[in-house]
Every structure is written in structure tokens, then in C-alpha cells.
Design a protein around this motif. Structure first.
Motif, PDB file in Angstrom:
ATOM      1  N   ALA A 112       1.413  -1.460   0.140  1.00 38.96           N
ATOM      2  CA  ALA A 112       0.064  -0.310   0.589  1.00 38.96           C
ATOM      3  C   ALA A 112       1.065   0.871   0.048  1.00 38.96           C
ATOM      4  CB  ALA A 112      -1.239  -0.391   1.313  1.00 38.96           C
ATOM      5  N   SER A 113       0.431   2.355  -0.588  1.00 39.14           N
ATOM      6  CA  SER A 113       0.977   3.433  -0.875  1.00 39.14           C
ATOM      7  C   SER A 113       0.141   4.415  -1.116  1.00 39.14           C
ATOM      8  CB  SER A 113       1.919   3.445  -2.298  1.00 39.14           C
ATOM      9  OG  SER A 113       1.766   3.459  -2.649  1.00 39.14           O
ATOM     10  N   SER A 114       0.196   5.414  -1.559  1.00 45.36           N
ATOM     11  CA  SER A 114      -1.055   6.864  -1.089  1.00 45.36           C
ATOM     12  C   SER A 114      -0.902   6.580  -2.798  1.00 45.36           C
ATOM     13  CB  SER A 114      -0.420   8.214  -1.333  1.00 45.36           C
ATOM     14  OG  SER A 114       1.814   8.200  -1.963  1.00 45.36           O
ATOM     15  N   LYS A 115      -0.486   5.806  -3.748  1.00 46.47           N
ATOM     16  CA  LYS A 115      -0.587   6.044  -4.858  1.00 46.47           C
ATOM     17  C   LYS A 115      -1.146   4.808  -5.023  1.00 46.47           C
ATOM     18  CE  LYS A 115       2.793   8.068  -6.421  1.00 46.47           C
ATOM     19  NZ  LYS A 115       4.383   8.132  -7.705  1.00 46.47           N
ATOM     20  N   GLY A 116      -2.045   3.610  -4.635  1.00 49.29           N
ATOM     21  CA  GLY A 116      -2.802   2.461  -4.532  1.00 49.29           C
ATOM     22  C   GLY A 116      -2.648   1.712  -3.784  1.00 49.29           C
ATOM     23  N   ARG A 117      -3.001   0.128  -3.633  1.00 50.18           N
ATOM     24  CA  ARG A 117      -3.295  -0.826  -3.119  1.00 50.18           C
ATOM     25  C   ARG A 117      -2.971  -1.712  -3.701  1.00 50.18           C
ATOM     26  NH1 ARG A 117      -6.243  -1.970   2.619  1.00 50.18           N
ATOM     27  NH2 ARG A 117      -5.021  -0.345   3.463  1.00 50.18           N
ATOM     28  N   ALA A 118      -1.837  -2.294  -3.861  1.00 52.65           N
ATOM     29  CA  ALA A 118      -1.557  -4.028  -4.809  1.00 52.65           C
ATOM     30  C   ALA A 118      -2.008  -4.984  -3.882  1.00 52.65           C
ATOM     31  CB  ALA A 118       0.043  -3.312  -5.163  1.00 52.65           C
ATOM     32  N   HIS A 119      -2.570  -6.024  -4.848  1.00 58.42           N
ATOM     33  CA  HIS A 119      -2.502  -7.044  -4.512  1.00 58.42           C
ATOM     34  C   HIS A 119      -3.533  -7.544  -5.660  1.00 58.42           C
ATOM     35  CE1 HIS A 119      -6.530  -6.571  -4.700  1.00 58.42           C
ATOM     36  NE2 HIS A 119      -6.205  -5.568  -3.955  1.00 58.42           N
ATOM     37  N   LEU A 120      -3.024  -9.463  -5.073  1.00 59.37           N
ATOM     38  CA  LEU A 120      -3.393 -10.108  -6.636  1.00 59.37           C
ATOM     39  C   LEU A 120      -4.875  -9.951  -6.897  1.00 59.37           C
ATOM     40  CD1 LEU A 120      -1.483 -13.402  -6.494  1.00 59.37           C
ATOM     41  CD2 LEU A 120      -1.610 -11.883  -7.791  1.00 59.37           C
ATOM     42  N   PRO A 121      -5.039 -10.100  -7.879  1.00 57.28           N
ATOM     43  CA  PRO A 121      -4.986  -9.868  -9.469  1.00 57.28           C
ATOM     44  C   PRO A 121      -3.706  -8.814  -9.638  1.00 57.28           C
ATOM     45  CG  PRO A 121      -6.794  -9.962  -9.817  1.00 57.28           C
ATOM     46  CD  PRO A 121      -6.660  -9.581  -8.349  1.00 57.28           C
ATOM     47  N   LEU A 122      -3.851  -7.739  -9.083  1.00 56.42           N
ATOM     48  CA  LEU A 122      -2.864  -5.846  -9.632  1.00 56.42           C
ATOM     49  C   LEU A 122      -1.805  -6.798  -9.380  1.00 56.42           C
ATOM     50  CD1 LEU A 122      -4.733  -3.813  -7.847  1.00 56.42           C
ATOM     51  CD2 LEU A 122      -5.323  -4.084 -10.456  1.00 56.42           C
ATOM     52  N   ILE A 123      -0.758  -6.120 -10.665  1.00 60.67           N
ATOM     53  CA  ILE A 123       1.324  -6.566 -10.583  1.00 60.67           C
ATOM     54  C   ILE A 123       0.811  -4.940  -8.938  1.00 60.67           C
ATOM     55  CG2 ILE A 123       0.638  -7.236 -12.983  1.00 60.67           C
ATOM     56  CD1 ILE A 123       1.968  -4.330 -13.159  1.00 60.67           C
ATOM     57  N   PRO A 124       2.678  -5.921  -8.382  1.00 59.08           N
ATOM     58  CA  PRO A 124       2.832  -5.296  -7.520  1.00 59.08           C
ATOM     59  C   PRO A 124       3.809  -3.613  -7.754  1.00 59.08           C
ATOM     60  CG  PRO A 124       4.292  -7.047  -8.215  1.00 59.08           C
ATOM     61  CD  PRO A 124       3.064  -6.645  -8.802  1.00 59.08           C
ATOM     62  N   SER A 125       3.205  -3.160  -8.821  1.00 57.13           N
ATOM     63  CA  SER A 125       3.722  -2.099  -9.509  1.00 57.13           C
ATOM     64  C   SER A 125       2.778  -1.016  -9.692  1.00 57.13           C
ATOM     65  CB  SER A 125       4.257  -1.459 -10.933  1.00 57.13           C
ATOM     66  OG  SER A 125       4.273  -1.969 -11.925  1.00 57.13           O
ATOM     67  N   TYR A 126       1.790  -1.355  -8.911  1.00 53.63           N
ATOM     68  CA  TYR A 126       0.864  -0.263  -9.113  1.00 53.63           C
ATOM     69  C   TYR A 126       0.770   0.655  -7.805  1.00 53.63           C
ATOM     70  CZ  TYR A 126      -4.339   0.842  -8.302  1.00 53.63           C
ATOM     71  OH  TYR A 126      -5.365   1.467  -7.966  1.00 53.63           O
ATOM     72  N   SER A 127       1.186  -0.525  -6.679  1.00 57.02           N
ATOM     73  CA  SER A 127       1.078   0.408  -5.120  1.00 57.02           C
ATOM     74  C   SER A 127       2.676   1.566  -5.531  1.00 57.02           C
ATOM     75  CB  SER A 127       1.607   0.112  -3.871  1.00 57.02           C
ATOM     76  OG  SER A 127       3.428  -0.916  -4.598  1.00 57.02           O
ATOM     77  N   LEU A 128       4.239   1.602  -6.772  1.00 58.56           N
ATOM     78  CA  LEU A 128       4.085   2.625  -7.231  1.00 58.56           C
ATOM     79  C   LEU A 128       3.462   3.431  -7.539  1.00 58.56           C
ATOM     80  CD1 LEU A 128       7.696   0.404  -7.751  1.00 58.56           C
ATOM     81  CD2 LEU A 128       7.651   1.823  -5.829  1.00 58.56           C
ATOM     82  N   THR A 129       3.278   3.013  -9.241  1.00 60.71           N
ATOM     83  CA  THR A 129       2.556   4.224  -9.489  1.00 60.71           C
ATOM     84  C   THR A 129       1.302   4.450 -10.118  1.00 60.71           C
ATOM     85  OG1 THR A 129       2.020   1.553 -12.052  1.00 60.71           O
ATOM     86  CG2 THR A 129       4.603   2.732 -12.126  1.00 60.71           C
ATOM     87  N   GLY A 130       0.062   3.492  -9.785  1.00 59.07           N
ATOM     88  CA  GLY A 130      -1.014   3.873  -9.344  1.00 59.07           C
ATOM     89  C   GLY A 130      -1.530   3.635 -11.173  1.00 59.07           C
ATOM     90  N   ILE A 131      -1.105   3.402 -11.385  1.00 65.68           N
ATOM     91  CA  ILE A 131      -1.660   2.627 -12.648  1.00 65.68           C
ATOM     92  C   ILE A 131      -2.217   1.258 -12.216  1.00 65.68           C
ATOM     93  CG2 ILE A 131      -0.842   1.700 -14.985  1.00 65.68           C
ATOM     94  CD1 ILE A 131       0.982   4.257 -14.966  1.00 65.68           C
ATOM     95  N   GLU A 132      -3.675   1.161 -12.798  1.00 63.37           N
ATOM     96  CA  GLU A 132      -4.000  -0.453 -11.958  1.00 63.37           C
ATOM     97  C   GLU A 132      -3.776  -1.740 -13.749  1.00 63.37           C
ATOM     98  OE1 GLU A 132      -8.621  -1.613 -11.704  1.00 63.37           O
ATOM     99  OE2 GLU A 132      -7.753  -0.304 -10.433  1.00 63.37           O
ATOM    100  N   GLU A 133      -3.265  -2.027 -13.154  1.00 66.11           N
ATOM    101  CA  GLU A 133      -3.027  -2.865 -13.941  1.00 66.11           C
ATOM    102  C   GLU A 133      -2.643  -4.696 -13.674  1.00 66.11           C
ATOM    103  OE1 GLU A 133       0.938  -5.044 -17.459  1.00 66.11           O
ATOM    104  OE2 GLU A 133       0.930  -2.487 -16.666  1.00 66.11           O
ATOM    105  N   PHE A 134      -3.749  -5.506 -14.058  1.00 63.35           N
ATOM    106  CA  PHE A 134      -3.729  -7.092 -13.599  1.00 63.35           C
ATOM    107  C   PHE A 134      -2.312  -7.517 -14.328  1.00 63.35           C
ATOM    108  CE2 PHE A 134      -7.723  -4.845 -13.002  1.00 63.35           C
ATOM    109  CZ  PHE A 134      -8.324  -5.491 -11.805  1.00 63.35           C
ATOM    110  N   ALA A 135      -2.471  -8.739 -13.209  1.00 63.52           N
ATOM    111  CA  ALA A 135      -1.649 -10.080 -14.217  1.00 63.52           C
ATOM    112  C   ALA A 135      -2.289 -10.077 -14.790  1.00 63.52           C
ATOM    113  CB  ALA A 135      -1.105 -10.982 -12.641  1.00 63.52           C
ATOM    114  N   ARG A 136      -0.745 -10.716 -16.067  1.00 58.92           N
ATOM    115  CA  ARG A 136      -1.531 -11.541 -17.157  1.00 58.92           C
ATOM    116  C   ARG A 136      -1.722 -12.621 -16.816  1.00 58.92           C
ATOM    117  NH1 ARG A 136       3.993  -9.868 -18.554  1.00 58.92           N
ATOM    118  NH2 ARG A 136       4.759 -11.686 -19.314  1.00 58.92           N
ATOM    119  N   ARG A 137      -2.843 -13.680 -17.787  1.00 53.60           N
ATOM    120  CA  ARG A 137      -3.572 -15.007 -17.596  1.00 53.60           C
ATOM    121  C   ARG A 137      -2.772 -15.730 -18.673  1.00 53.60           C
ATOM    122  NH1 ARG A 137      -8.113 -15.589 -13.344  1.00 53.60           N
ATOM    123  NH2 ARG A 137      -6.892 -16.786 -11.871  1.00 53.60           N
ATOM    124  N   SER A 138      -2.834 -17.143 -18.790  1.00 51.06           N
ATOM    125  CA  SER A 138      -3.065 -17.411 -20.121  1.00 51.06           C
ATOM    126  C   SER A 138      -3.960 -18.283 -20.406  1.00 51.06           C
ATOM    127  CB  SER A 138      -1.579 -18.476 -20.596  1.00 51.06           C
ATOM    128  OG  SER A 138      -1.469 -19.610 -19.099  1.00 51.06           O
TER     129      SER A 138
END
Length: 174
Positions: free
Chosen positions: A148-174
Motif C-alpha cells: 500500500a502507498s498513497s498511489k494505490g494498494r496492490a494485491h493479486l491479481p494486480l501487479i505489484p508496481s500499482y503501489s509505485l505508479t498508481g496505474i491499475e494493471e492486472f497480471a496476465r493470465r494465459s
């Protein structure tokens, strides 16, 4: 010294077995932002939040599951109290109050275990950043941690850099 992506993946595969695509994507993200995570955790821009339920379910150690004993006793006392209240209301009421006290103890113990686990990981980053980052990576992939940071709270399925950047991106699934 920062491990290579292959070393990090190999170490995680020794722990979990073959990684799925979601875990691989999160591992790649941790690797790409390795030093940013270390610096942000050290400077407390990112805090680690451990889920007490996931912690107890995934890591079957007594120090993480001890709160369950108090929760179980609380349930037993409430049942005994409800049955006893019909025969002797004073004893029944005492059992119900005891149940409430055990429930509060269980809840406090659960929160304390979670905070201590997160504090241990944060301390590990400060003393040995490579081992600490591996632990954070493995517990994040296992679903135990949130970053968790001021930019966001990252947890699966979000990629961890969401807490760094605030850009919401989900981990890809095949």
C-alpha cells in the motif's frame, strides 16, 4: 546484489513448483522495479499489509494460528452460555461474557500477528534487501501480502508496481 530474473524465478519455482502466468508476470514486475520497491519500503512510502486469515491458512505455523484457539473457545462458551441461561441465568450470562472476552482476545491477537509479520518483512528489507525482496515476492504471489502507498494498494491479481505508479494493471493470465 540484485539477482537475475532467472535466479528469482528459479528460487520461486523451488518454493511453489511451476509458476503460472500470473505469478510470472508479478515476478517480472518485481524484478523490473526491484530497487524502487526496496527504496520505497525503506523510506516507508510503501507499507506492507499482511492478511491475517491468509497468513494463518497459507503458513501453518502455531504463531500465526494461535488466535483460532481463542475463537474456538469463544464459540464453545457462547453455546454453553445460551444453553445454561435457561437453567441458571447468572452462570449463563457469565459464560456469554467470557465468550465476548475471548472473542476480543482472538481479534486482538489476530491483528497483532499480522502487524508483526509485516514489521518482520520490513525489517528484513532494511538488513538484507535481497532476502527481504524474495520474501515479499513469494508472499505477494501467495496472496498473503498487499503493498500500500498513497498511489494505490496492490494485491493479486494486480501487479505489484500499482503501489509505485498508481496505474491499475492486472497480471496476465494465459
Amino acid at each position: 546484489m540484485k539477482p537475475t530474473l532467472a535466479e528469482l524465478t528459479l528460487k520461486l519455482e523451488e518454493k511453489f513448483g511451476k509458476l503460472n502466468s500470473q505469478a510470472e508476470h508479478c515476478t517480472e514486475d518485481f524484478y523490473e522495479n526491484y530497487h524502487e520497491f526496496i527504496n520505497s519500503i525503506r523510506s516507508e512510502k510503501i507499507i506492507i499489509i499482511a492478511s491475517p486469515n491468509m497468513l494463518a491458512n497459507k503458513l501453518q505455523e502455531s504463531k500465526y494460528t494461535r488466535y483460532r484457539t481463542f475463537r474456538g473457545l469463544s464459540i464453545l462458551l457462547i453455546i454453553a452460555g445460551l444453553v445454561t441461561i435457561f437453567f441458571n441465568w447468572k452462570i449463563g450470562l457469565g459464560l456469554i461474557v467470557g465468550s465476548i472476552i475471548l472473542k476480543i482476545i482472538s481479534s486482538n491477537l489476530k491483528k497483532r500477528v499480522s502487524r508483526n509479520f509485516a514489521f518482520e518483512l520490513t525489517s528484513k528489507i532494511s538488513t538484507n534487501s535481497d532476502e527481504g525482496m524474495f520474501d515479499i515476492c513469494q508472499y505477494y504471489i501467495a496472496g498473503i501480502l498487499q503493498l500500500a502507498s498513497s498511489k494505490g494498494r496492490a494485491h493479486l491479481p494486480l501487479i505489484p508496481s500499482y503501489s509505485l505508479t498508481g496505474i491499475e494493471e492486472f497480471a496476465r493470465r494465459s
